[in-house]
Design a protein around this motif. Sequence first.
Motif, PDB file in Angstrom:
ATOM      1  N   PRO A 126     -15.261  10.531  -7.410  1.00  0.00           N
ATOM      2  CA  PRO A 126     -15.468  11.694  -6.547  1.00  0.00           C
ATOM      3  C   PRO A 126     -14.998  11.491  -5.105  1.00  0.00           C
ATOM      4  O   PRO A 126     -14.955  12.434  -4.333  1.00  0.00           O
ATOM      5  N   PHE A 127     -14.659  10.250  -4.743  1.00  0.00           N
ATOM      6  CA  PHE A 127     -14.226   9.936  -3.382  1.00  0.00           C
ATOM      7  C   PHE A 127     -12.889   9.198  -3.416  1.00  0.00           C
ATOM      8  O   PHE A 127     -12.537   8.593  -4.426  1.00  0.00           O
ATOM      9  N   ASP A 128     -12.152   9.224  -2.302  1.00  0.00           N
ATOM     10  CA  ASP A 128     -10.969   8.374  -2.180  1.00  0.00           C
ATOM     11  C   ASP A 128     -11.421   6.925  -2.321  1.00  0.00           C
ATOM     12  O   ASP A 128     -12.553   6.577  -1.944  1.00  0.00           O
ATOM     13  N   ALA A 129     -10.537   6.087  -2.848  1.00  0.00           N
ATOM     14  CA  ALA A 129     -10.851   4.663  -2.999  1.00  0.00           C
ATOM     15  C   ALA A 129      -9.680   3.843  -2.474  1.00  0.00           C
ATOM     16  O   ALA A 129      -8.525   4.184  -2.678  1.00  0.00           O
ATOM     17  N   LEU A 130     -10.007   2.757  -1.792  1.00  0.00           N
ATOM     18  CA  LEU A 130      -9.006   1.822  -1.305  1.00  0.00           C
ATOM     19  C   LEU A 130      -9.188   0.511  -2.057  1.00  0.00           C
ATOM     20  O   LEU A 130     -10.284  -0.063  -2.049  1.00  0.00           O
ATOM     21  N   ILE A 131      -8.129   0.060  -2.722  1.00  0.00           N
ATOM     22  CA  ILE A 131      -8.151  -1.224  -3.423  1.00  0.00           C
ATOM     23  C   ILE A 131      -7.304  -2.197  -2.614  1.00  0.00           C
ATOM     24  O   ILE A 131      -6.161  -1.888  -2.251  1.00  0.00           O
ATOM     25  N   ILE A 132      -7.869  -3.373  -2.345  1.00  0.00           N
ATOM     26  CA  ILE A 132      -7.145  -4.440  -1.658  1.00  0.00           C
ATOM     27  C   ILE A 132      -7.116  -5.642  -2.596  1.00  0.00           C
ATOM     28  O   ILE A 132      -8.170  -6.113  -3.035  1.00  0.00           O
ATOM     29  N   GLY A 133      -5.912  -6.118  -2.933  1.00  0.00           N
ATOM     30  CA  GLY A 133      -5.774  -7.276  -3.797  1.00  0.00           C
ATOM     31  C   GLY A 133      -6.183  -8.544  -3.071  1.00  0.00           C
ATOM     32  O   GLY A 133      -5.726  -8.795  -1.957  1.00  0.00           O
ATOM     33  N   ILE A 134      -7.048  -9.332  -3.693  1.00  0.00           N
ATOM     34  CA  ILE A 134      -7.538 -10.572  -3.103  1.00  0.00           C
ATOM     35  C   ILE A 134      -6.888 -11.782  -3.790  1.00  0.00           C
ATOM     36  O   ILE A 134      -6.509 -12.743  -3.142  1.00  0.00           O
ATOM     37  N   GLY A 183      -1.047  -6.987  -5.846  1.00  0.00           N
ATOM     38  CA  GLY A 183      -1.270  -8.422  -5.785  1.00  0.00           C
ATOM     39  C   GLY A 183      -2.006  -8.787  -4.514  1.00  0.00           C
ATOM     40  O   GLY A 183      -2.430  -7.917  -3.736  1.00  0.00           O
ATOM     41  N   GLU A 184      -2.116 -10.080  -4.265  1.00  0.00           N
ATOM     42  CA  GLU A 184      -2.811 -10.582  -3.085  1.00  0.00           C
ATOM     43  C   GLU A 184      -2.219  -9.980  -1.812  1.00  0.00           C
ATOM     44  O   GLU A 184      -1.009 -10.001  -1.602  1.00  0.00           O
ATOM     45  N   GLY A 185      -3.084  -9.376  -1.004  1.00  0.00           N
ATOM     46  CA  GLY A 185      -2.663  -8.785   0.262  1.00  0.00           C
ATOM     47  C   GLY A 185      -2.163  -7.358   0.174  1.00  0.00           C
ATOM     48  O   GLY A 185      -1.949  -6.714   1.200  1.00  0.00           O
ATOM     49  N   ASP A 186      -1.995  -6.847  -1.032  1.00  0.00           N
ATOM     50  CA  ASP A 186      -1.545  -5.455  -1.200  1.00  0.00           C
ATOM     51  C   ASP A 186      -2.729  -4.502  -1.115  1.00  0.00           C
ATOM     52  O   ASP A 186      -3.861  -4.858  -1.458  1.00  0.00           O
ATOM     53  N   ALA A 187      -2.469  -3.284  -0.677  1.00  0.00           N
ATOM     54  CA  ALA A 187      -3.493  -2.245  -0.617  1.00  0.00           C
ATOM     55  C   ALA A 187      -2.968  -1.000  -1.324  1.00  0.00           C
ATOM     56  O   ALA A 187      -1.771  -0.712  -1.287  1.00  0.00           O
TER      57      ALA A 187
END
Length: 70
Positions: free
Chosen positions: A13-21, A37-41
């Motif tokens: 129901p909300f925007d989501a931000l994924i950050i690769g760790i 991947g690592e460091g990507d958003a």
Amino acid sequence: MVNQHPVSEHTAPFDALIIGIEGHAEIPVGGVAHSVGEGDALLIPAGVPHAVHPIDRFKMLLIMIRGESE
């Protein structure tokens, strides 16, 4: 979140931000595949179908973005 198993297609129901760790995953958003991947958003808009398909051991930070009026 450490996940070696896919997360099936769903919406939020909300925007989501994924950050690769750590590691890599393919994340289809609205039918378009994105490699994370690592460091990507990756920003996933509210209501758009998406899933997470790890390529190897994948760790990510998930931030749900809720607007003031919600």
